[in-house]
Design an enzyme around this catalytic site. Structure first.
Site, short mmCIF file in Angstrom:
data_model
loop_
_atom_site.label_atom_id
_atom_site.label_comp_id
_atom_site.label_asym_id
_atom_site.label_seq_id
_atom_site.Cartn_x
_atom_site.Cartn_y
_atom_site.Cartn_z
N HIS A 1 -12.71 -19.92 -16.45
CA HIS A 1 -14.03 -20.15 -15.83
C HIS A 1 -13.87 -20.51 -14.35
CE1 HIS A 1 -18.45 -21.18 -16.86
NE2 HIS A 1 -18.36 -20.87 -15.58
N ARG B 1 -21.58 -15.25 -19.12
CA ARG B 1 -21.46 -16.33 -20.10
C ARG B 1 -20.82 -15.74 -21.36
NH1 ARG B 1 -21.74 -19.65 -16.60
NH2 ARG B 1 -23.37 -21.24 -16.36
#
Ligand code: GLV
Length: 315
Positions: A278, A230
């Site tokens: 991502h 993250r």
């Protein structure tokens, strides 16, 4: 157990059709007495396939719920923000497609660093014939921060390729072929040895900014970083400083504090940063639907569910 159990669906609207197809297929393959009703009356739902983008933030209408099956691996968007009944297990997504995708992403970018593929590309584009001797994997220690499902698979693949692999986790672990560390001292040790540092930790209050000015300073000079955990695991200003000074040679980043990465973010224009959008570990609908059915099958057979979120630990 008699009667049909109902699977409900509350996910991003543009994913509903795809989930429905794959869940129907997985239900048929399982032969279990289950019925998918995407827009079921909450009071009839036994198992809810869920992510927060479906808009459900509390579950009081789901009076017979037996489990919530999250479609994402990361749960920081729900822990502490959404509350579910204590007796209902909230399951993180663990599925083979994601595990393969994630570990292949890390292995690929580690190999890119090992072989200096960017240099090859640069010389090739410039018409330069200049030899160098690529490093060997066995001379290139790799650190893996986070030894959950994804980190463990990554560490194993890298070790099989000959890299000396160190891993770090919150709780002590023992993995064959991996030097395992834990706790603050373990973190210091792994940082000091890692030529390539991989981040695949969950985001919690204790992992936020695990890479900051002080910890980046512990890395061997010229180390490379790959983050697909993250964004907020890294203090961005500290990383930009470390890239500028040469303390960090290159960073490959798949996750960011704000996504999509804003167009004016300095990462975009930094030639020592590779941004990927991502995509390191997309949930693959087909294998994910099978993983969901596996958990529901466990419940139907009276076994405890796996990968259940511990809200206190934050993941
Ligand atoms: C992706 O980032 C996930 O959490 O599944």
């Amino acid at each position: 157990m008699s009667g049909e159990r109902v699977i409900g669906l509350s996910v991003d609207q543009d994913e509903t059709a795809r989930w429905s197809i794959e869940l129907e297929r997985a239900i048929a393959t399982s032969g279990r007495p289950l019925k998918l009703i995407p827009d079921a009356d909450p009071a009839t739902v036994d198992y809810l396939v869920y992510n927060i983008d479906g808009g459900v933030t509390e579950f009081s209408a789901y009076t017979r719920l037996r489990a919530i099956l999250n479609t994402w691996a990361g749960v920081e968007a729900v822990v502490g923000k959404v509350s579910w009944p204590e007796h209902v297990p909230f399951v993180r997504m663990v599925e083979t497609g994601m595990t393969e995708g994630m570990s292949e992403y890390f292995v690929g970018h580690t190999m890119r660093y090992l072989l200096d593929i960017d240099r090859a590309q640069g010389q090739s584009s410039a018409g330069v014939w200049q030899k160098w001797t690529p490093r060997l994997a066995r001379h290139t220690p790799v650190g893996v921060l986070g030894l959950g499902e994804l980190g463990t698979a990554t560490a194993g693949k890298l070790a099989a390729l000959g890299f000396p692999v160190h891993g770090w986790s919150r709780n002590p672990k023992a993995l064959p072929g991996i030097t395992c560390h834990d706790g603050p001292e373990g973190l210091e040790k792994i940082l000091k040895t890692s030529q390539v540092l991989i981040l695949i930790l969950p985001l919690t209050e204790s992992t936020r900014h695990v890479l900051n000015a002080q910890t980046l300073g512990l890395l061997p000079k010229g180390a490379c970083i790959i983050n697909a955990g993250r964004g907020p695991l890294i203090d961005d200003d500290a990383l930009l400083g470390a890239l500028h000074s040469g303390q960090v040679r290159h960073a490959t980043l798949d996750v960011f504090a704000t996504e999509p990465l804003p167009s004016d973010h300095p990462y975009w224009r930094n030639s020592n940063v590779t941004v990927t959008p991502h995509i390191a570990a997309e949930t693959r609908f087909d294998t994910a639907a099978e993983a969901i059915l596996l958990q529901i099958g466990r419940d139907l057979d009276g076994f405890a569910l796996q990968h259940v979120v511990d809200a206190r630990a934050g993941y």
